[in-house]
Each structure stands twice: as C-alpha cells, then as structure tokens.
Write an enzyme that holds these catalytic residues in place. Sequence first.
Site: not given
Length: 313
Positions: A10-12, A34, A53, A141, A145
């Site tokens: 449902l995200g961008q 989601d 998740i 973040y 990554k």
Amino acid sequence: MKKILLTGALGQIGSELTAALQQKYGTDNVVATDIRYSEGAFGEGAVFETLDIMDGQKLLDIVKKHKIDTIIHLAAMLSANAEKHPQRAWDINMNGLMNSLEVAREENCKFFTPSSIGAFGPSTIKNNTPQVTVQRPTSIYGVSKVASELLCDYYFTKFGVDTRGLRFPGLISYLTPPGGGTTDYAVDIYYQAVKKKSYTSFLDRGTYLDMMYMPDAIGATMRLLEAESGDLIHRNAYNVTAMSVDPESVASSIRKHIPEFELSYDVDPIRQAIAESWPDHIDPTAAKEEFGFNPQYDLDRMTADMLKQVKPN
Ligand code: NAD
Ligand code: AKB
C-alpha cells in the site's frame, strides 16, 4: 514469474507496482500484502492479505497458500522516519528482510527488494558515484540498506536465492504520498504549487539529489525482474537515476507552467544532514548495460505530467 507477492504493497511504490504487475501477469496472479488494510485499493478481483512482515510464519503460510514464486519485499521505514526511531527502523528493515529472504529460500522464490541512494555516505564520491564504491552511510536507514544489499548477496551466494535489487533515488509520484523520506520535498512541491502557488522547502538551496519519476521506477523494476539471471553481475543492487535536482531547479521547471510560483526555505537540520551525506548524482551505467535500464522522464517532462495529474485532485 507466475505468482507474485508484494509486502508493503500500500506504500508509494507498492500501490503502483501492484497495479502494473496485475496488468502484466493478471489480477489473480498478484497477492498484495501490507500491515494496513485499505478497502478496494487494488480494484475488483484483487487478492489482498493483511501481513506484518515481522510475522515470518504468516508470510510462509501465505506464500504456500497462493503458491507464490516471486517475492517483492517493499515493507520498510524510510530515512527521515528511521532517524526518529532508529531501533524500530533496524528491526523492520533488517528482521523484516530476513523473514522474507528466509521464506524465499524455503519456497524457492525469486526475490526483489529496493536499496537506495541512502546506502552511500559522506565519504562516497559525490558525482557520477560508481556502482562499486565506498559505502559508509551515516543514517540508520543507510546502514540498514548497506546491510540489506549484503544480506541479499549472501542469500544468493550461500543458498542460490535469485535475489535482485535497485538503488532507487528519490521517487516522485502522485498516486500515493511518500512515506517519510528525505526526498519527499520533491513530491510536496508539486502539490503546493498547484494549491498555493508557493512552497517552503525543508532542504536548502543547492542540495542536489538524484530523483526519478515513478513510471521509470516501475519500468526498471519490471525489466530487472524479467532479466536473465546470468546477465546480472551487480544483482544487489543497481544504481538507477533519471535526474539530479535541487529545490531551485524543480521550482524553475514548475515556473514554466506556473510563472508566479514562489520558493522559500525553512531548513530541517535532520533531513538536511541526511541529504548532504548522500551523492549528488549516481552513475547508472551498470543498470543500462546489464538489464537495459532506460528512463523516459527528465525533469521538465516529469513536471508537465505531475502538474497535469495533481491538478484534478
Ligand atoms: P512507503 O513508506 O511508502 O511504504 C511502505 C509500506 O510498508 C507502507 O504501506 C506500510 O504500511 C508498510 N509497512 C510498514 N511496516 C510494515 C510491517 N511491519 N509489515 C508490513 N508492512 C509494513 O515506502 P516506499 O516508498 O513504497 O518504499 C518501498 C521500498 O523502497 C523501501 O525499502 C524503501 O526504502 C525503498 N525506497 C523507496 C524510495 C522512495 O523514494 N519511495 C527510494 C529509495 C528506496
Ligand atoms: C528517502 O528519502 O528516504 C527515500 C530514499 C531515497 O531512499 N526516498
């Protein structure tokens, strides 16, 4: 790819990627998941399962139930939010990834997850940033990554999972708002241009960052997913970008349509520090050579489309 599951759908990115996959592979063959539920988000006949998740067993059950052969893992916390909640960000970004990689390993699924320009840091070369270079990010973040890229490499070499990834730049789109990143100004600016003919930027003038319009991000993802595994040397993860812009260059592009548009600044030190630690412009040559990455939108073409799409809303 016959049956595809997305996390964080449902995200961008997920909201547009799910629709593109439904169109290409058939609505029945795409399972959107989601942690949130949004009635009717993916149209009639869409398959949706609520999934946190962090619950690896439930992910495994859903993958088995729908006979999934490809997992697209998008659930994550983005850079600005992550900097506010570093422990939670690490938990979601790393343990969420580990859960989904484990299911991919057990069920022999192809696997895609995005990395980011955030995987680079202040000691990385800032212009024409090579595919393979120093990666010492200073945001939580970015740390997650880099670790994600390495974990995906590990699952490929150790277990033979067909992992693939892209280092996305800031993504600009109009369907779903961005989820708390450093590059979000480049989306907000179009909404405020249409609404108020002015915008106050939280990033400073002269802060250059890579960006890409969502259709090019979806196109790159589909191309990478369909590429021959043997062609992928840098599978986790490819530099991709379509433009390098600062707030003033976006404003100048908007003024070609709204001449009275005004840009001012109220700099947020946290997001500014993150932005300054990222490259100005990364080099996408490996993506072009290895799977035919070919973005279609430069700044002016994207601006024209964004303003057209944002206006009716
Ligand atoms: P987003 O924030 O818009 O969407 C993330 C989705 O994950 C949300 O719908 C949220 O509800 C869901 N989610 C959050 N926690 C969850 C959990 N515990 N279980 C299940 N779902 C959960 O993010 P996005 O922009 O679509 O980004 C997707 C991926 O792409 C992320 O890995 C992000 O780091 C990466 N990326 C995004 C951009 C960008 O500009 N959008 C750029 C580079 C990389
Ligand atoms: C963010 O700003 O956090 C994202 C990204 C570039 O990873 N848009």
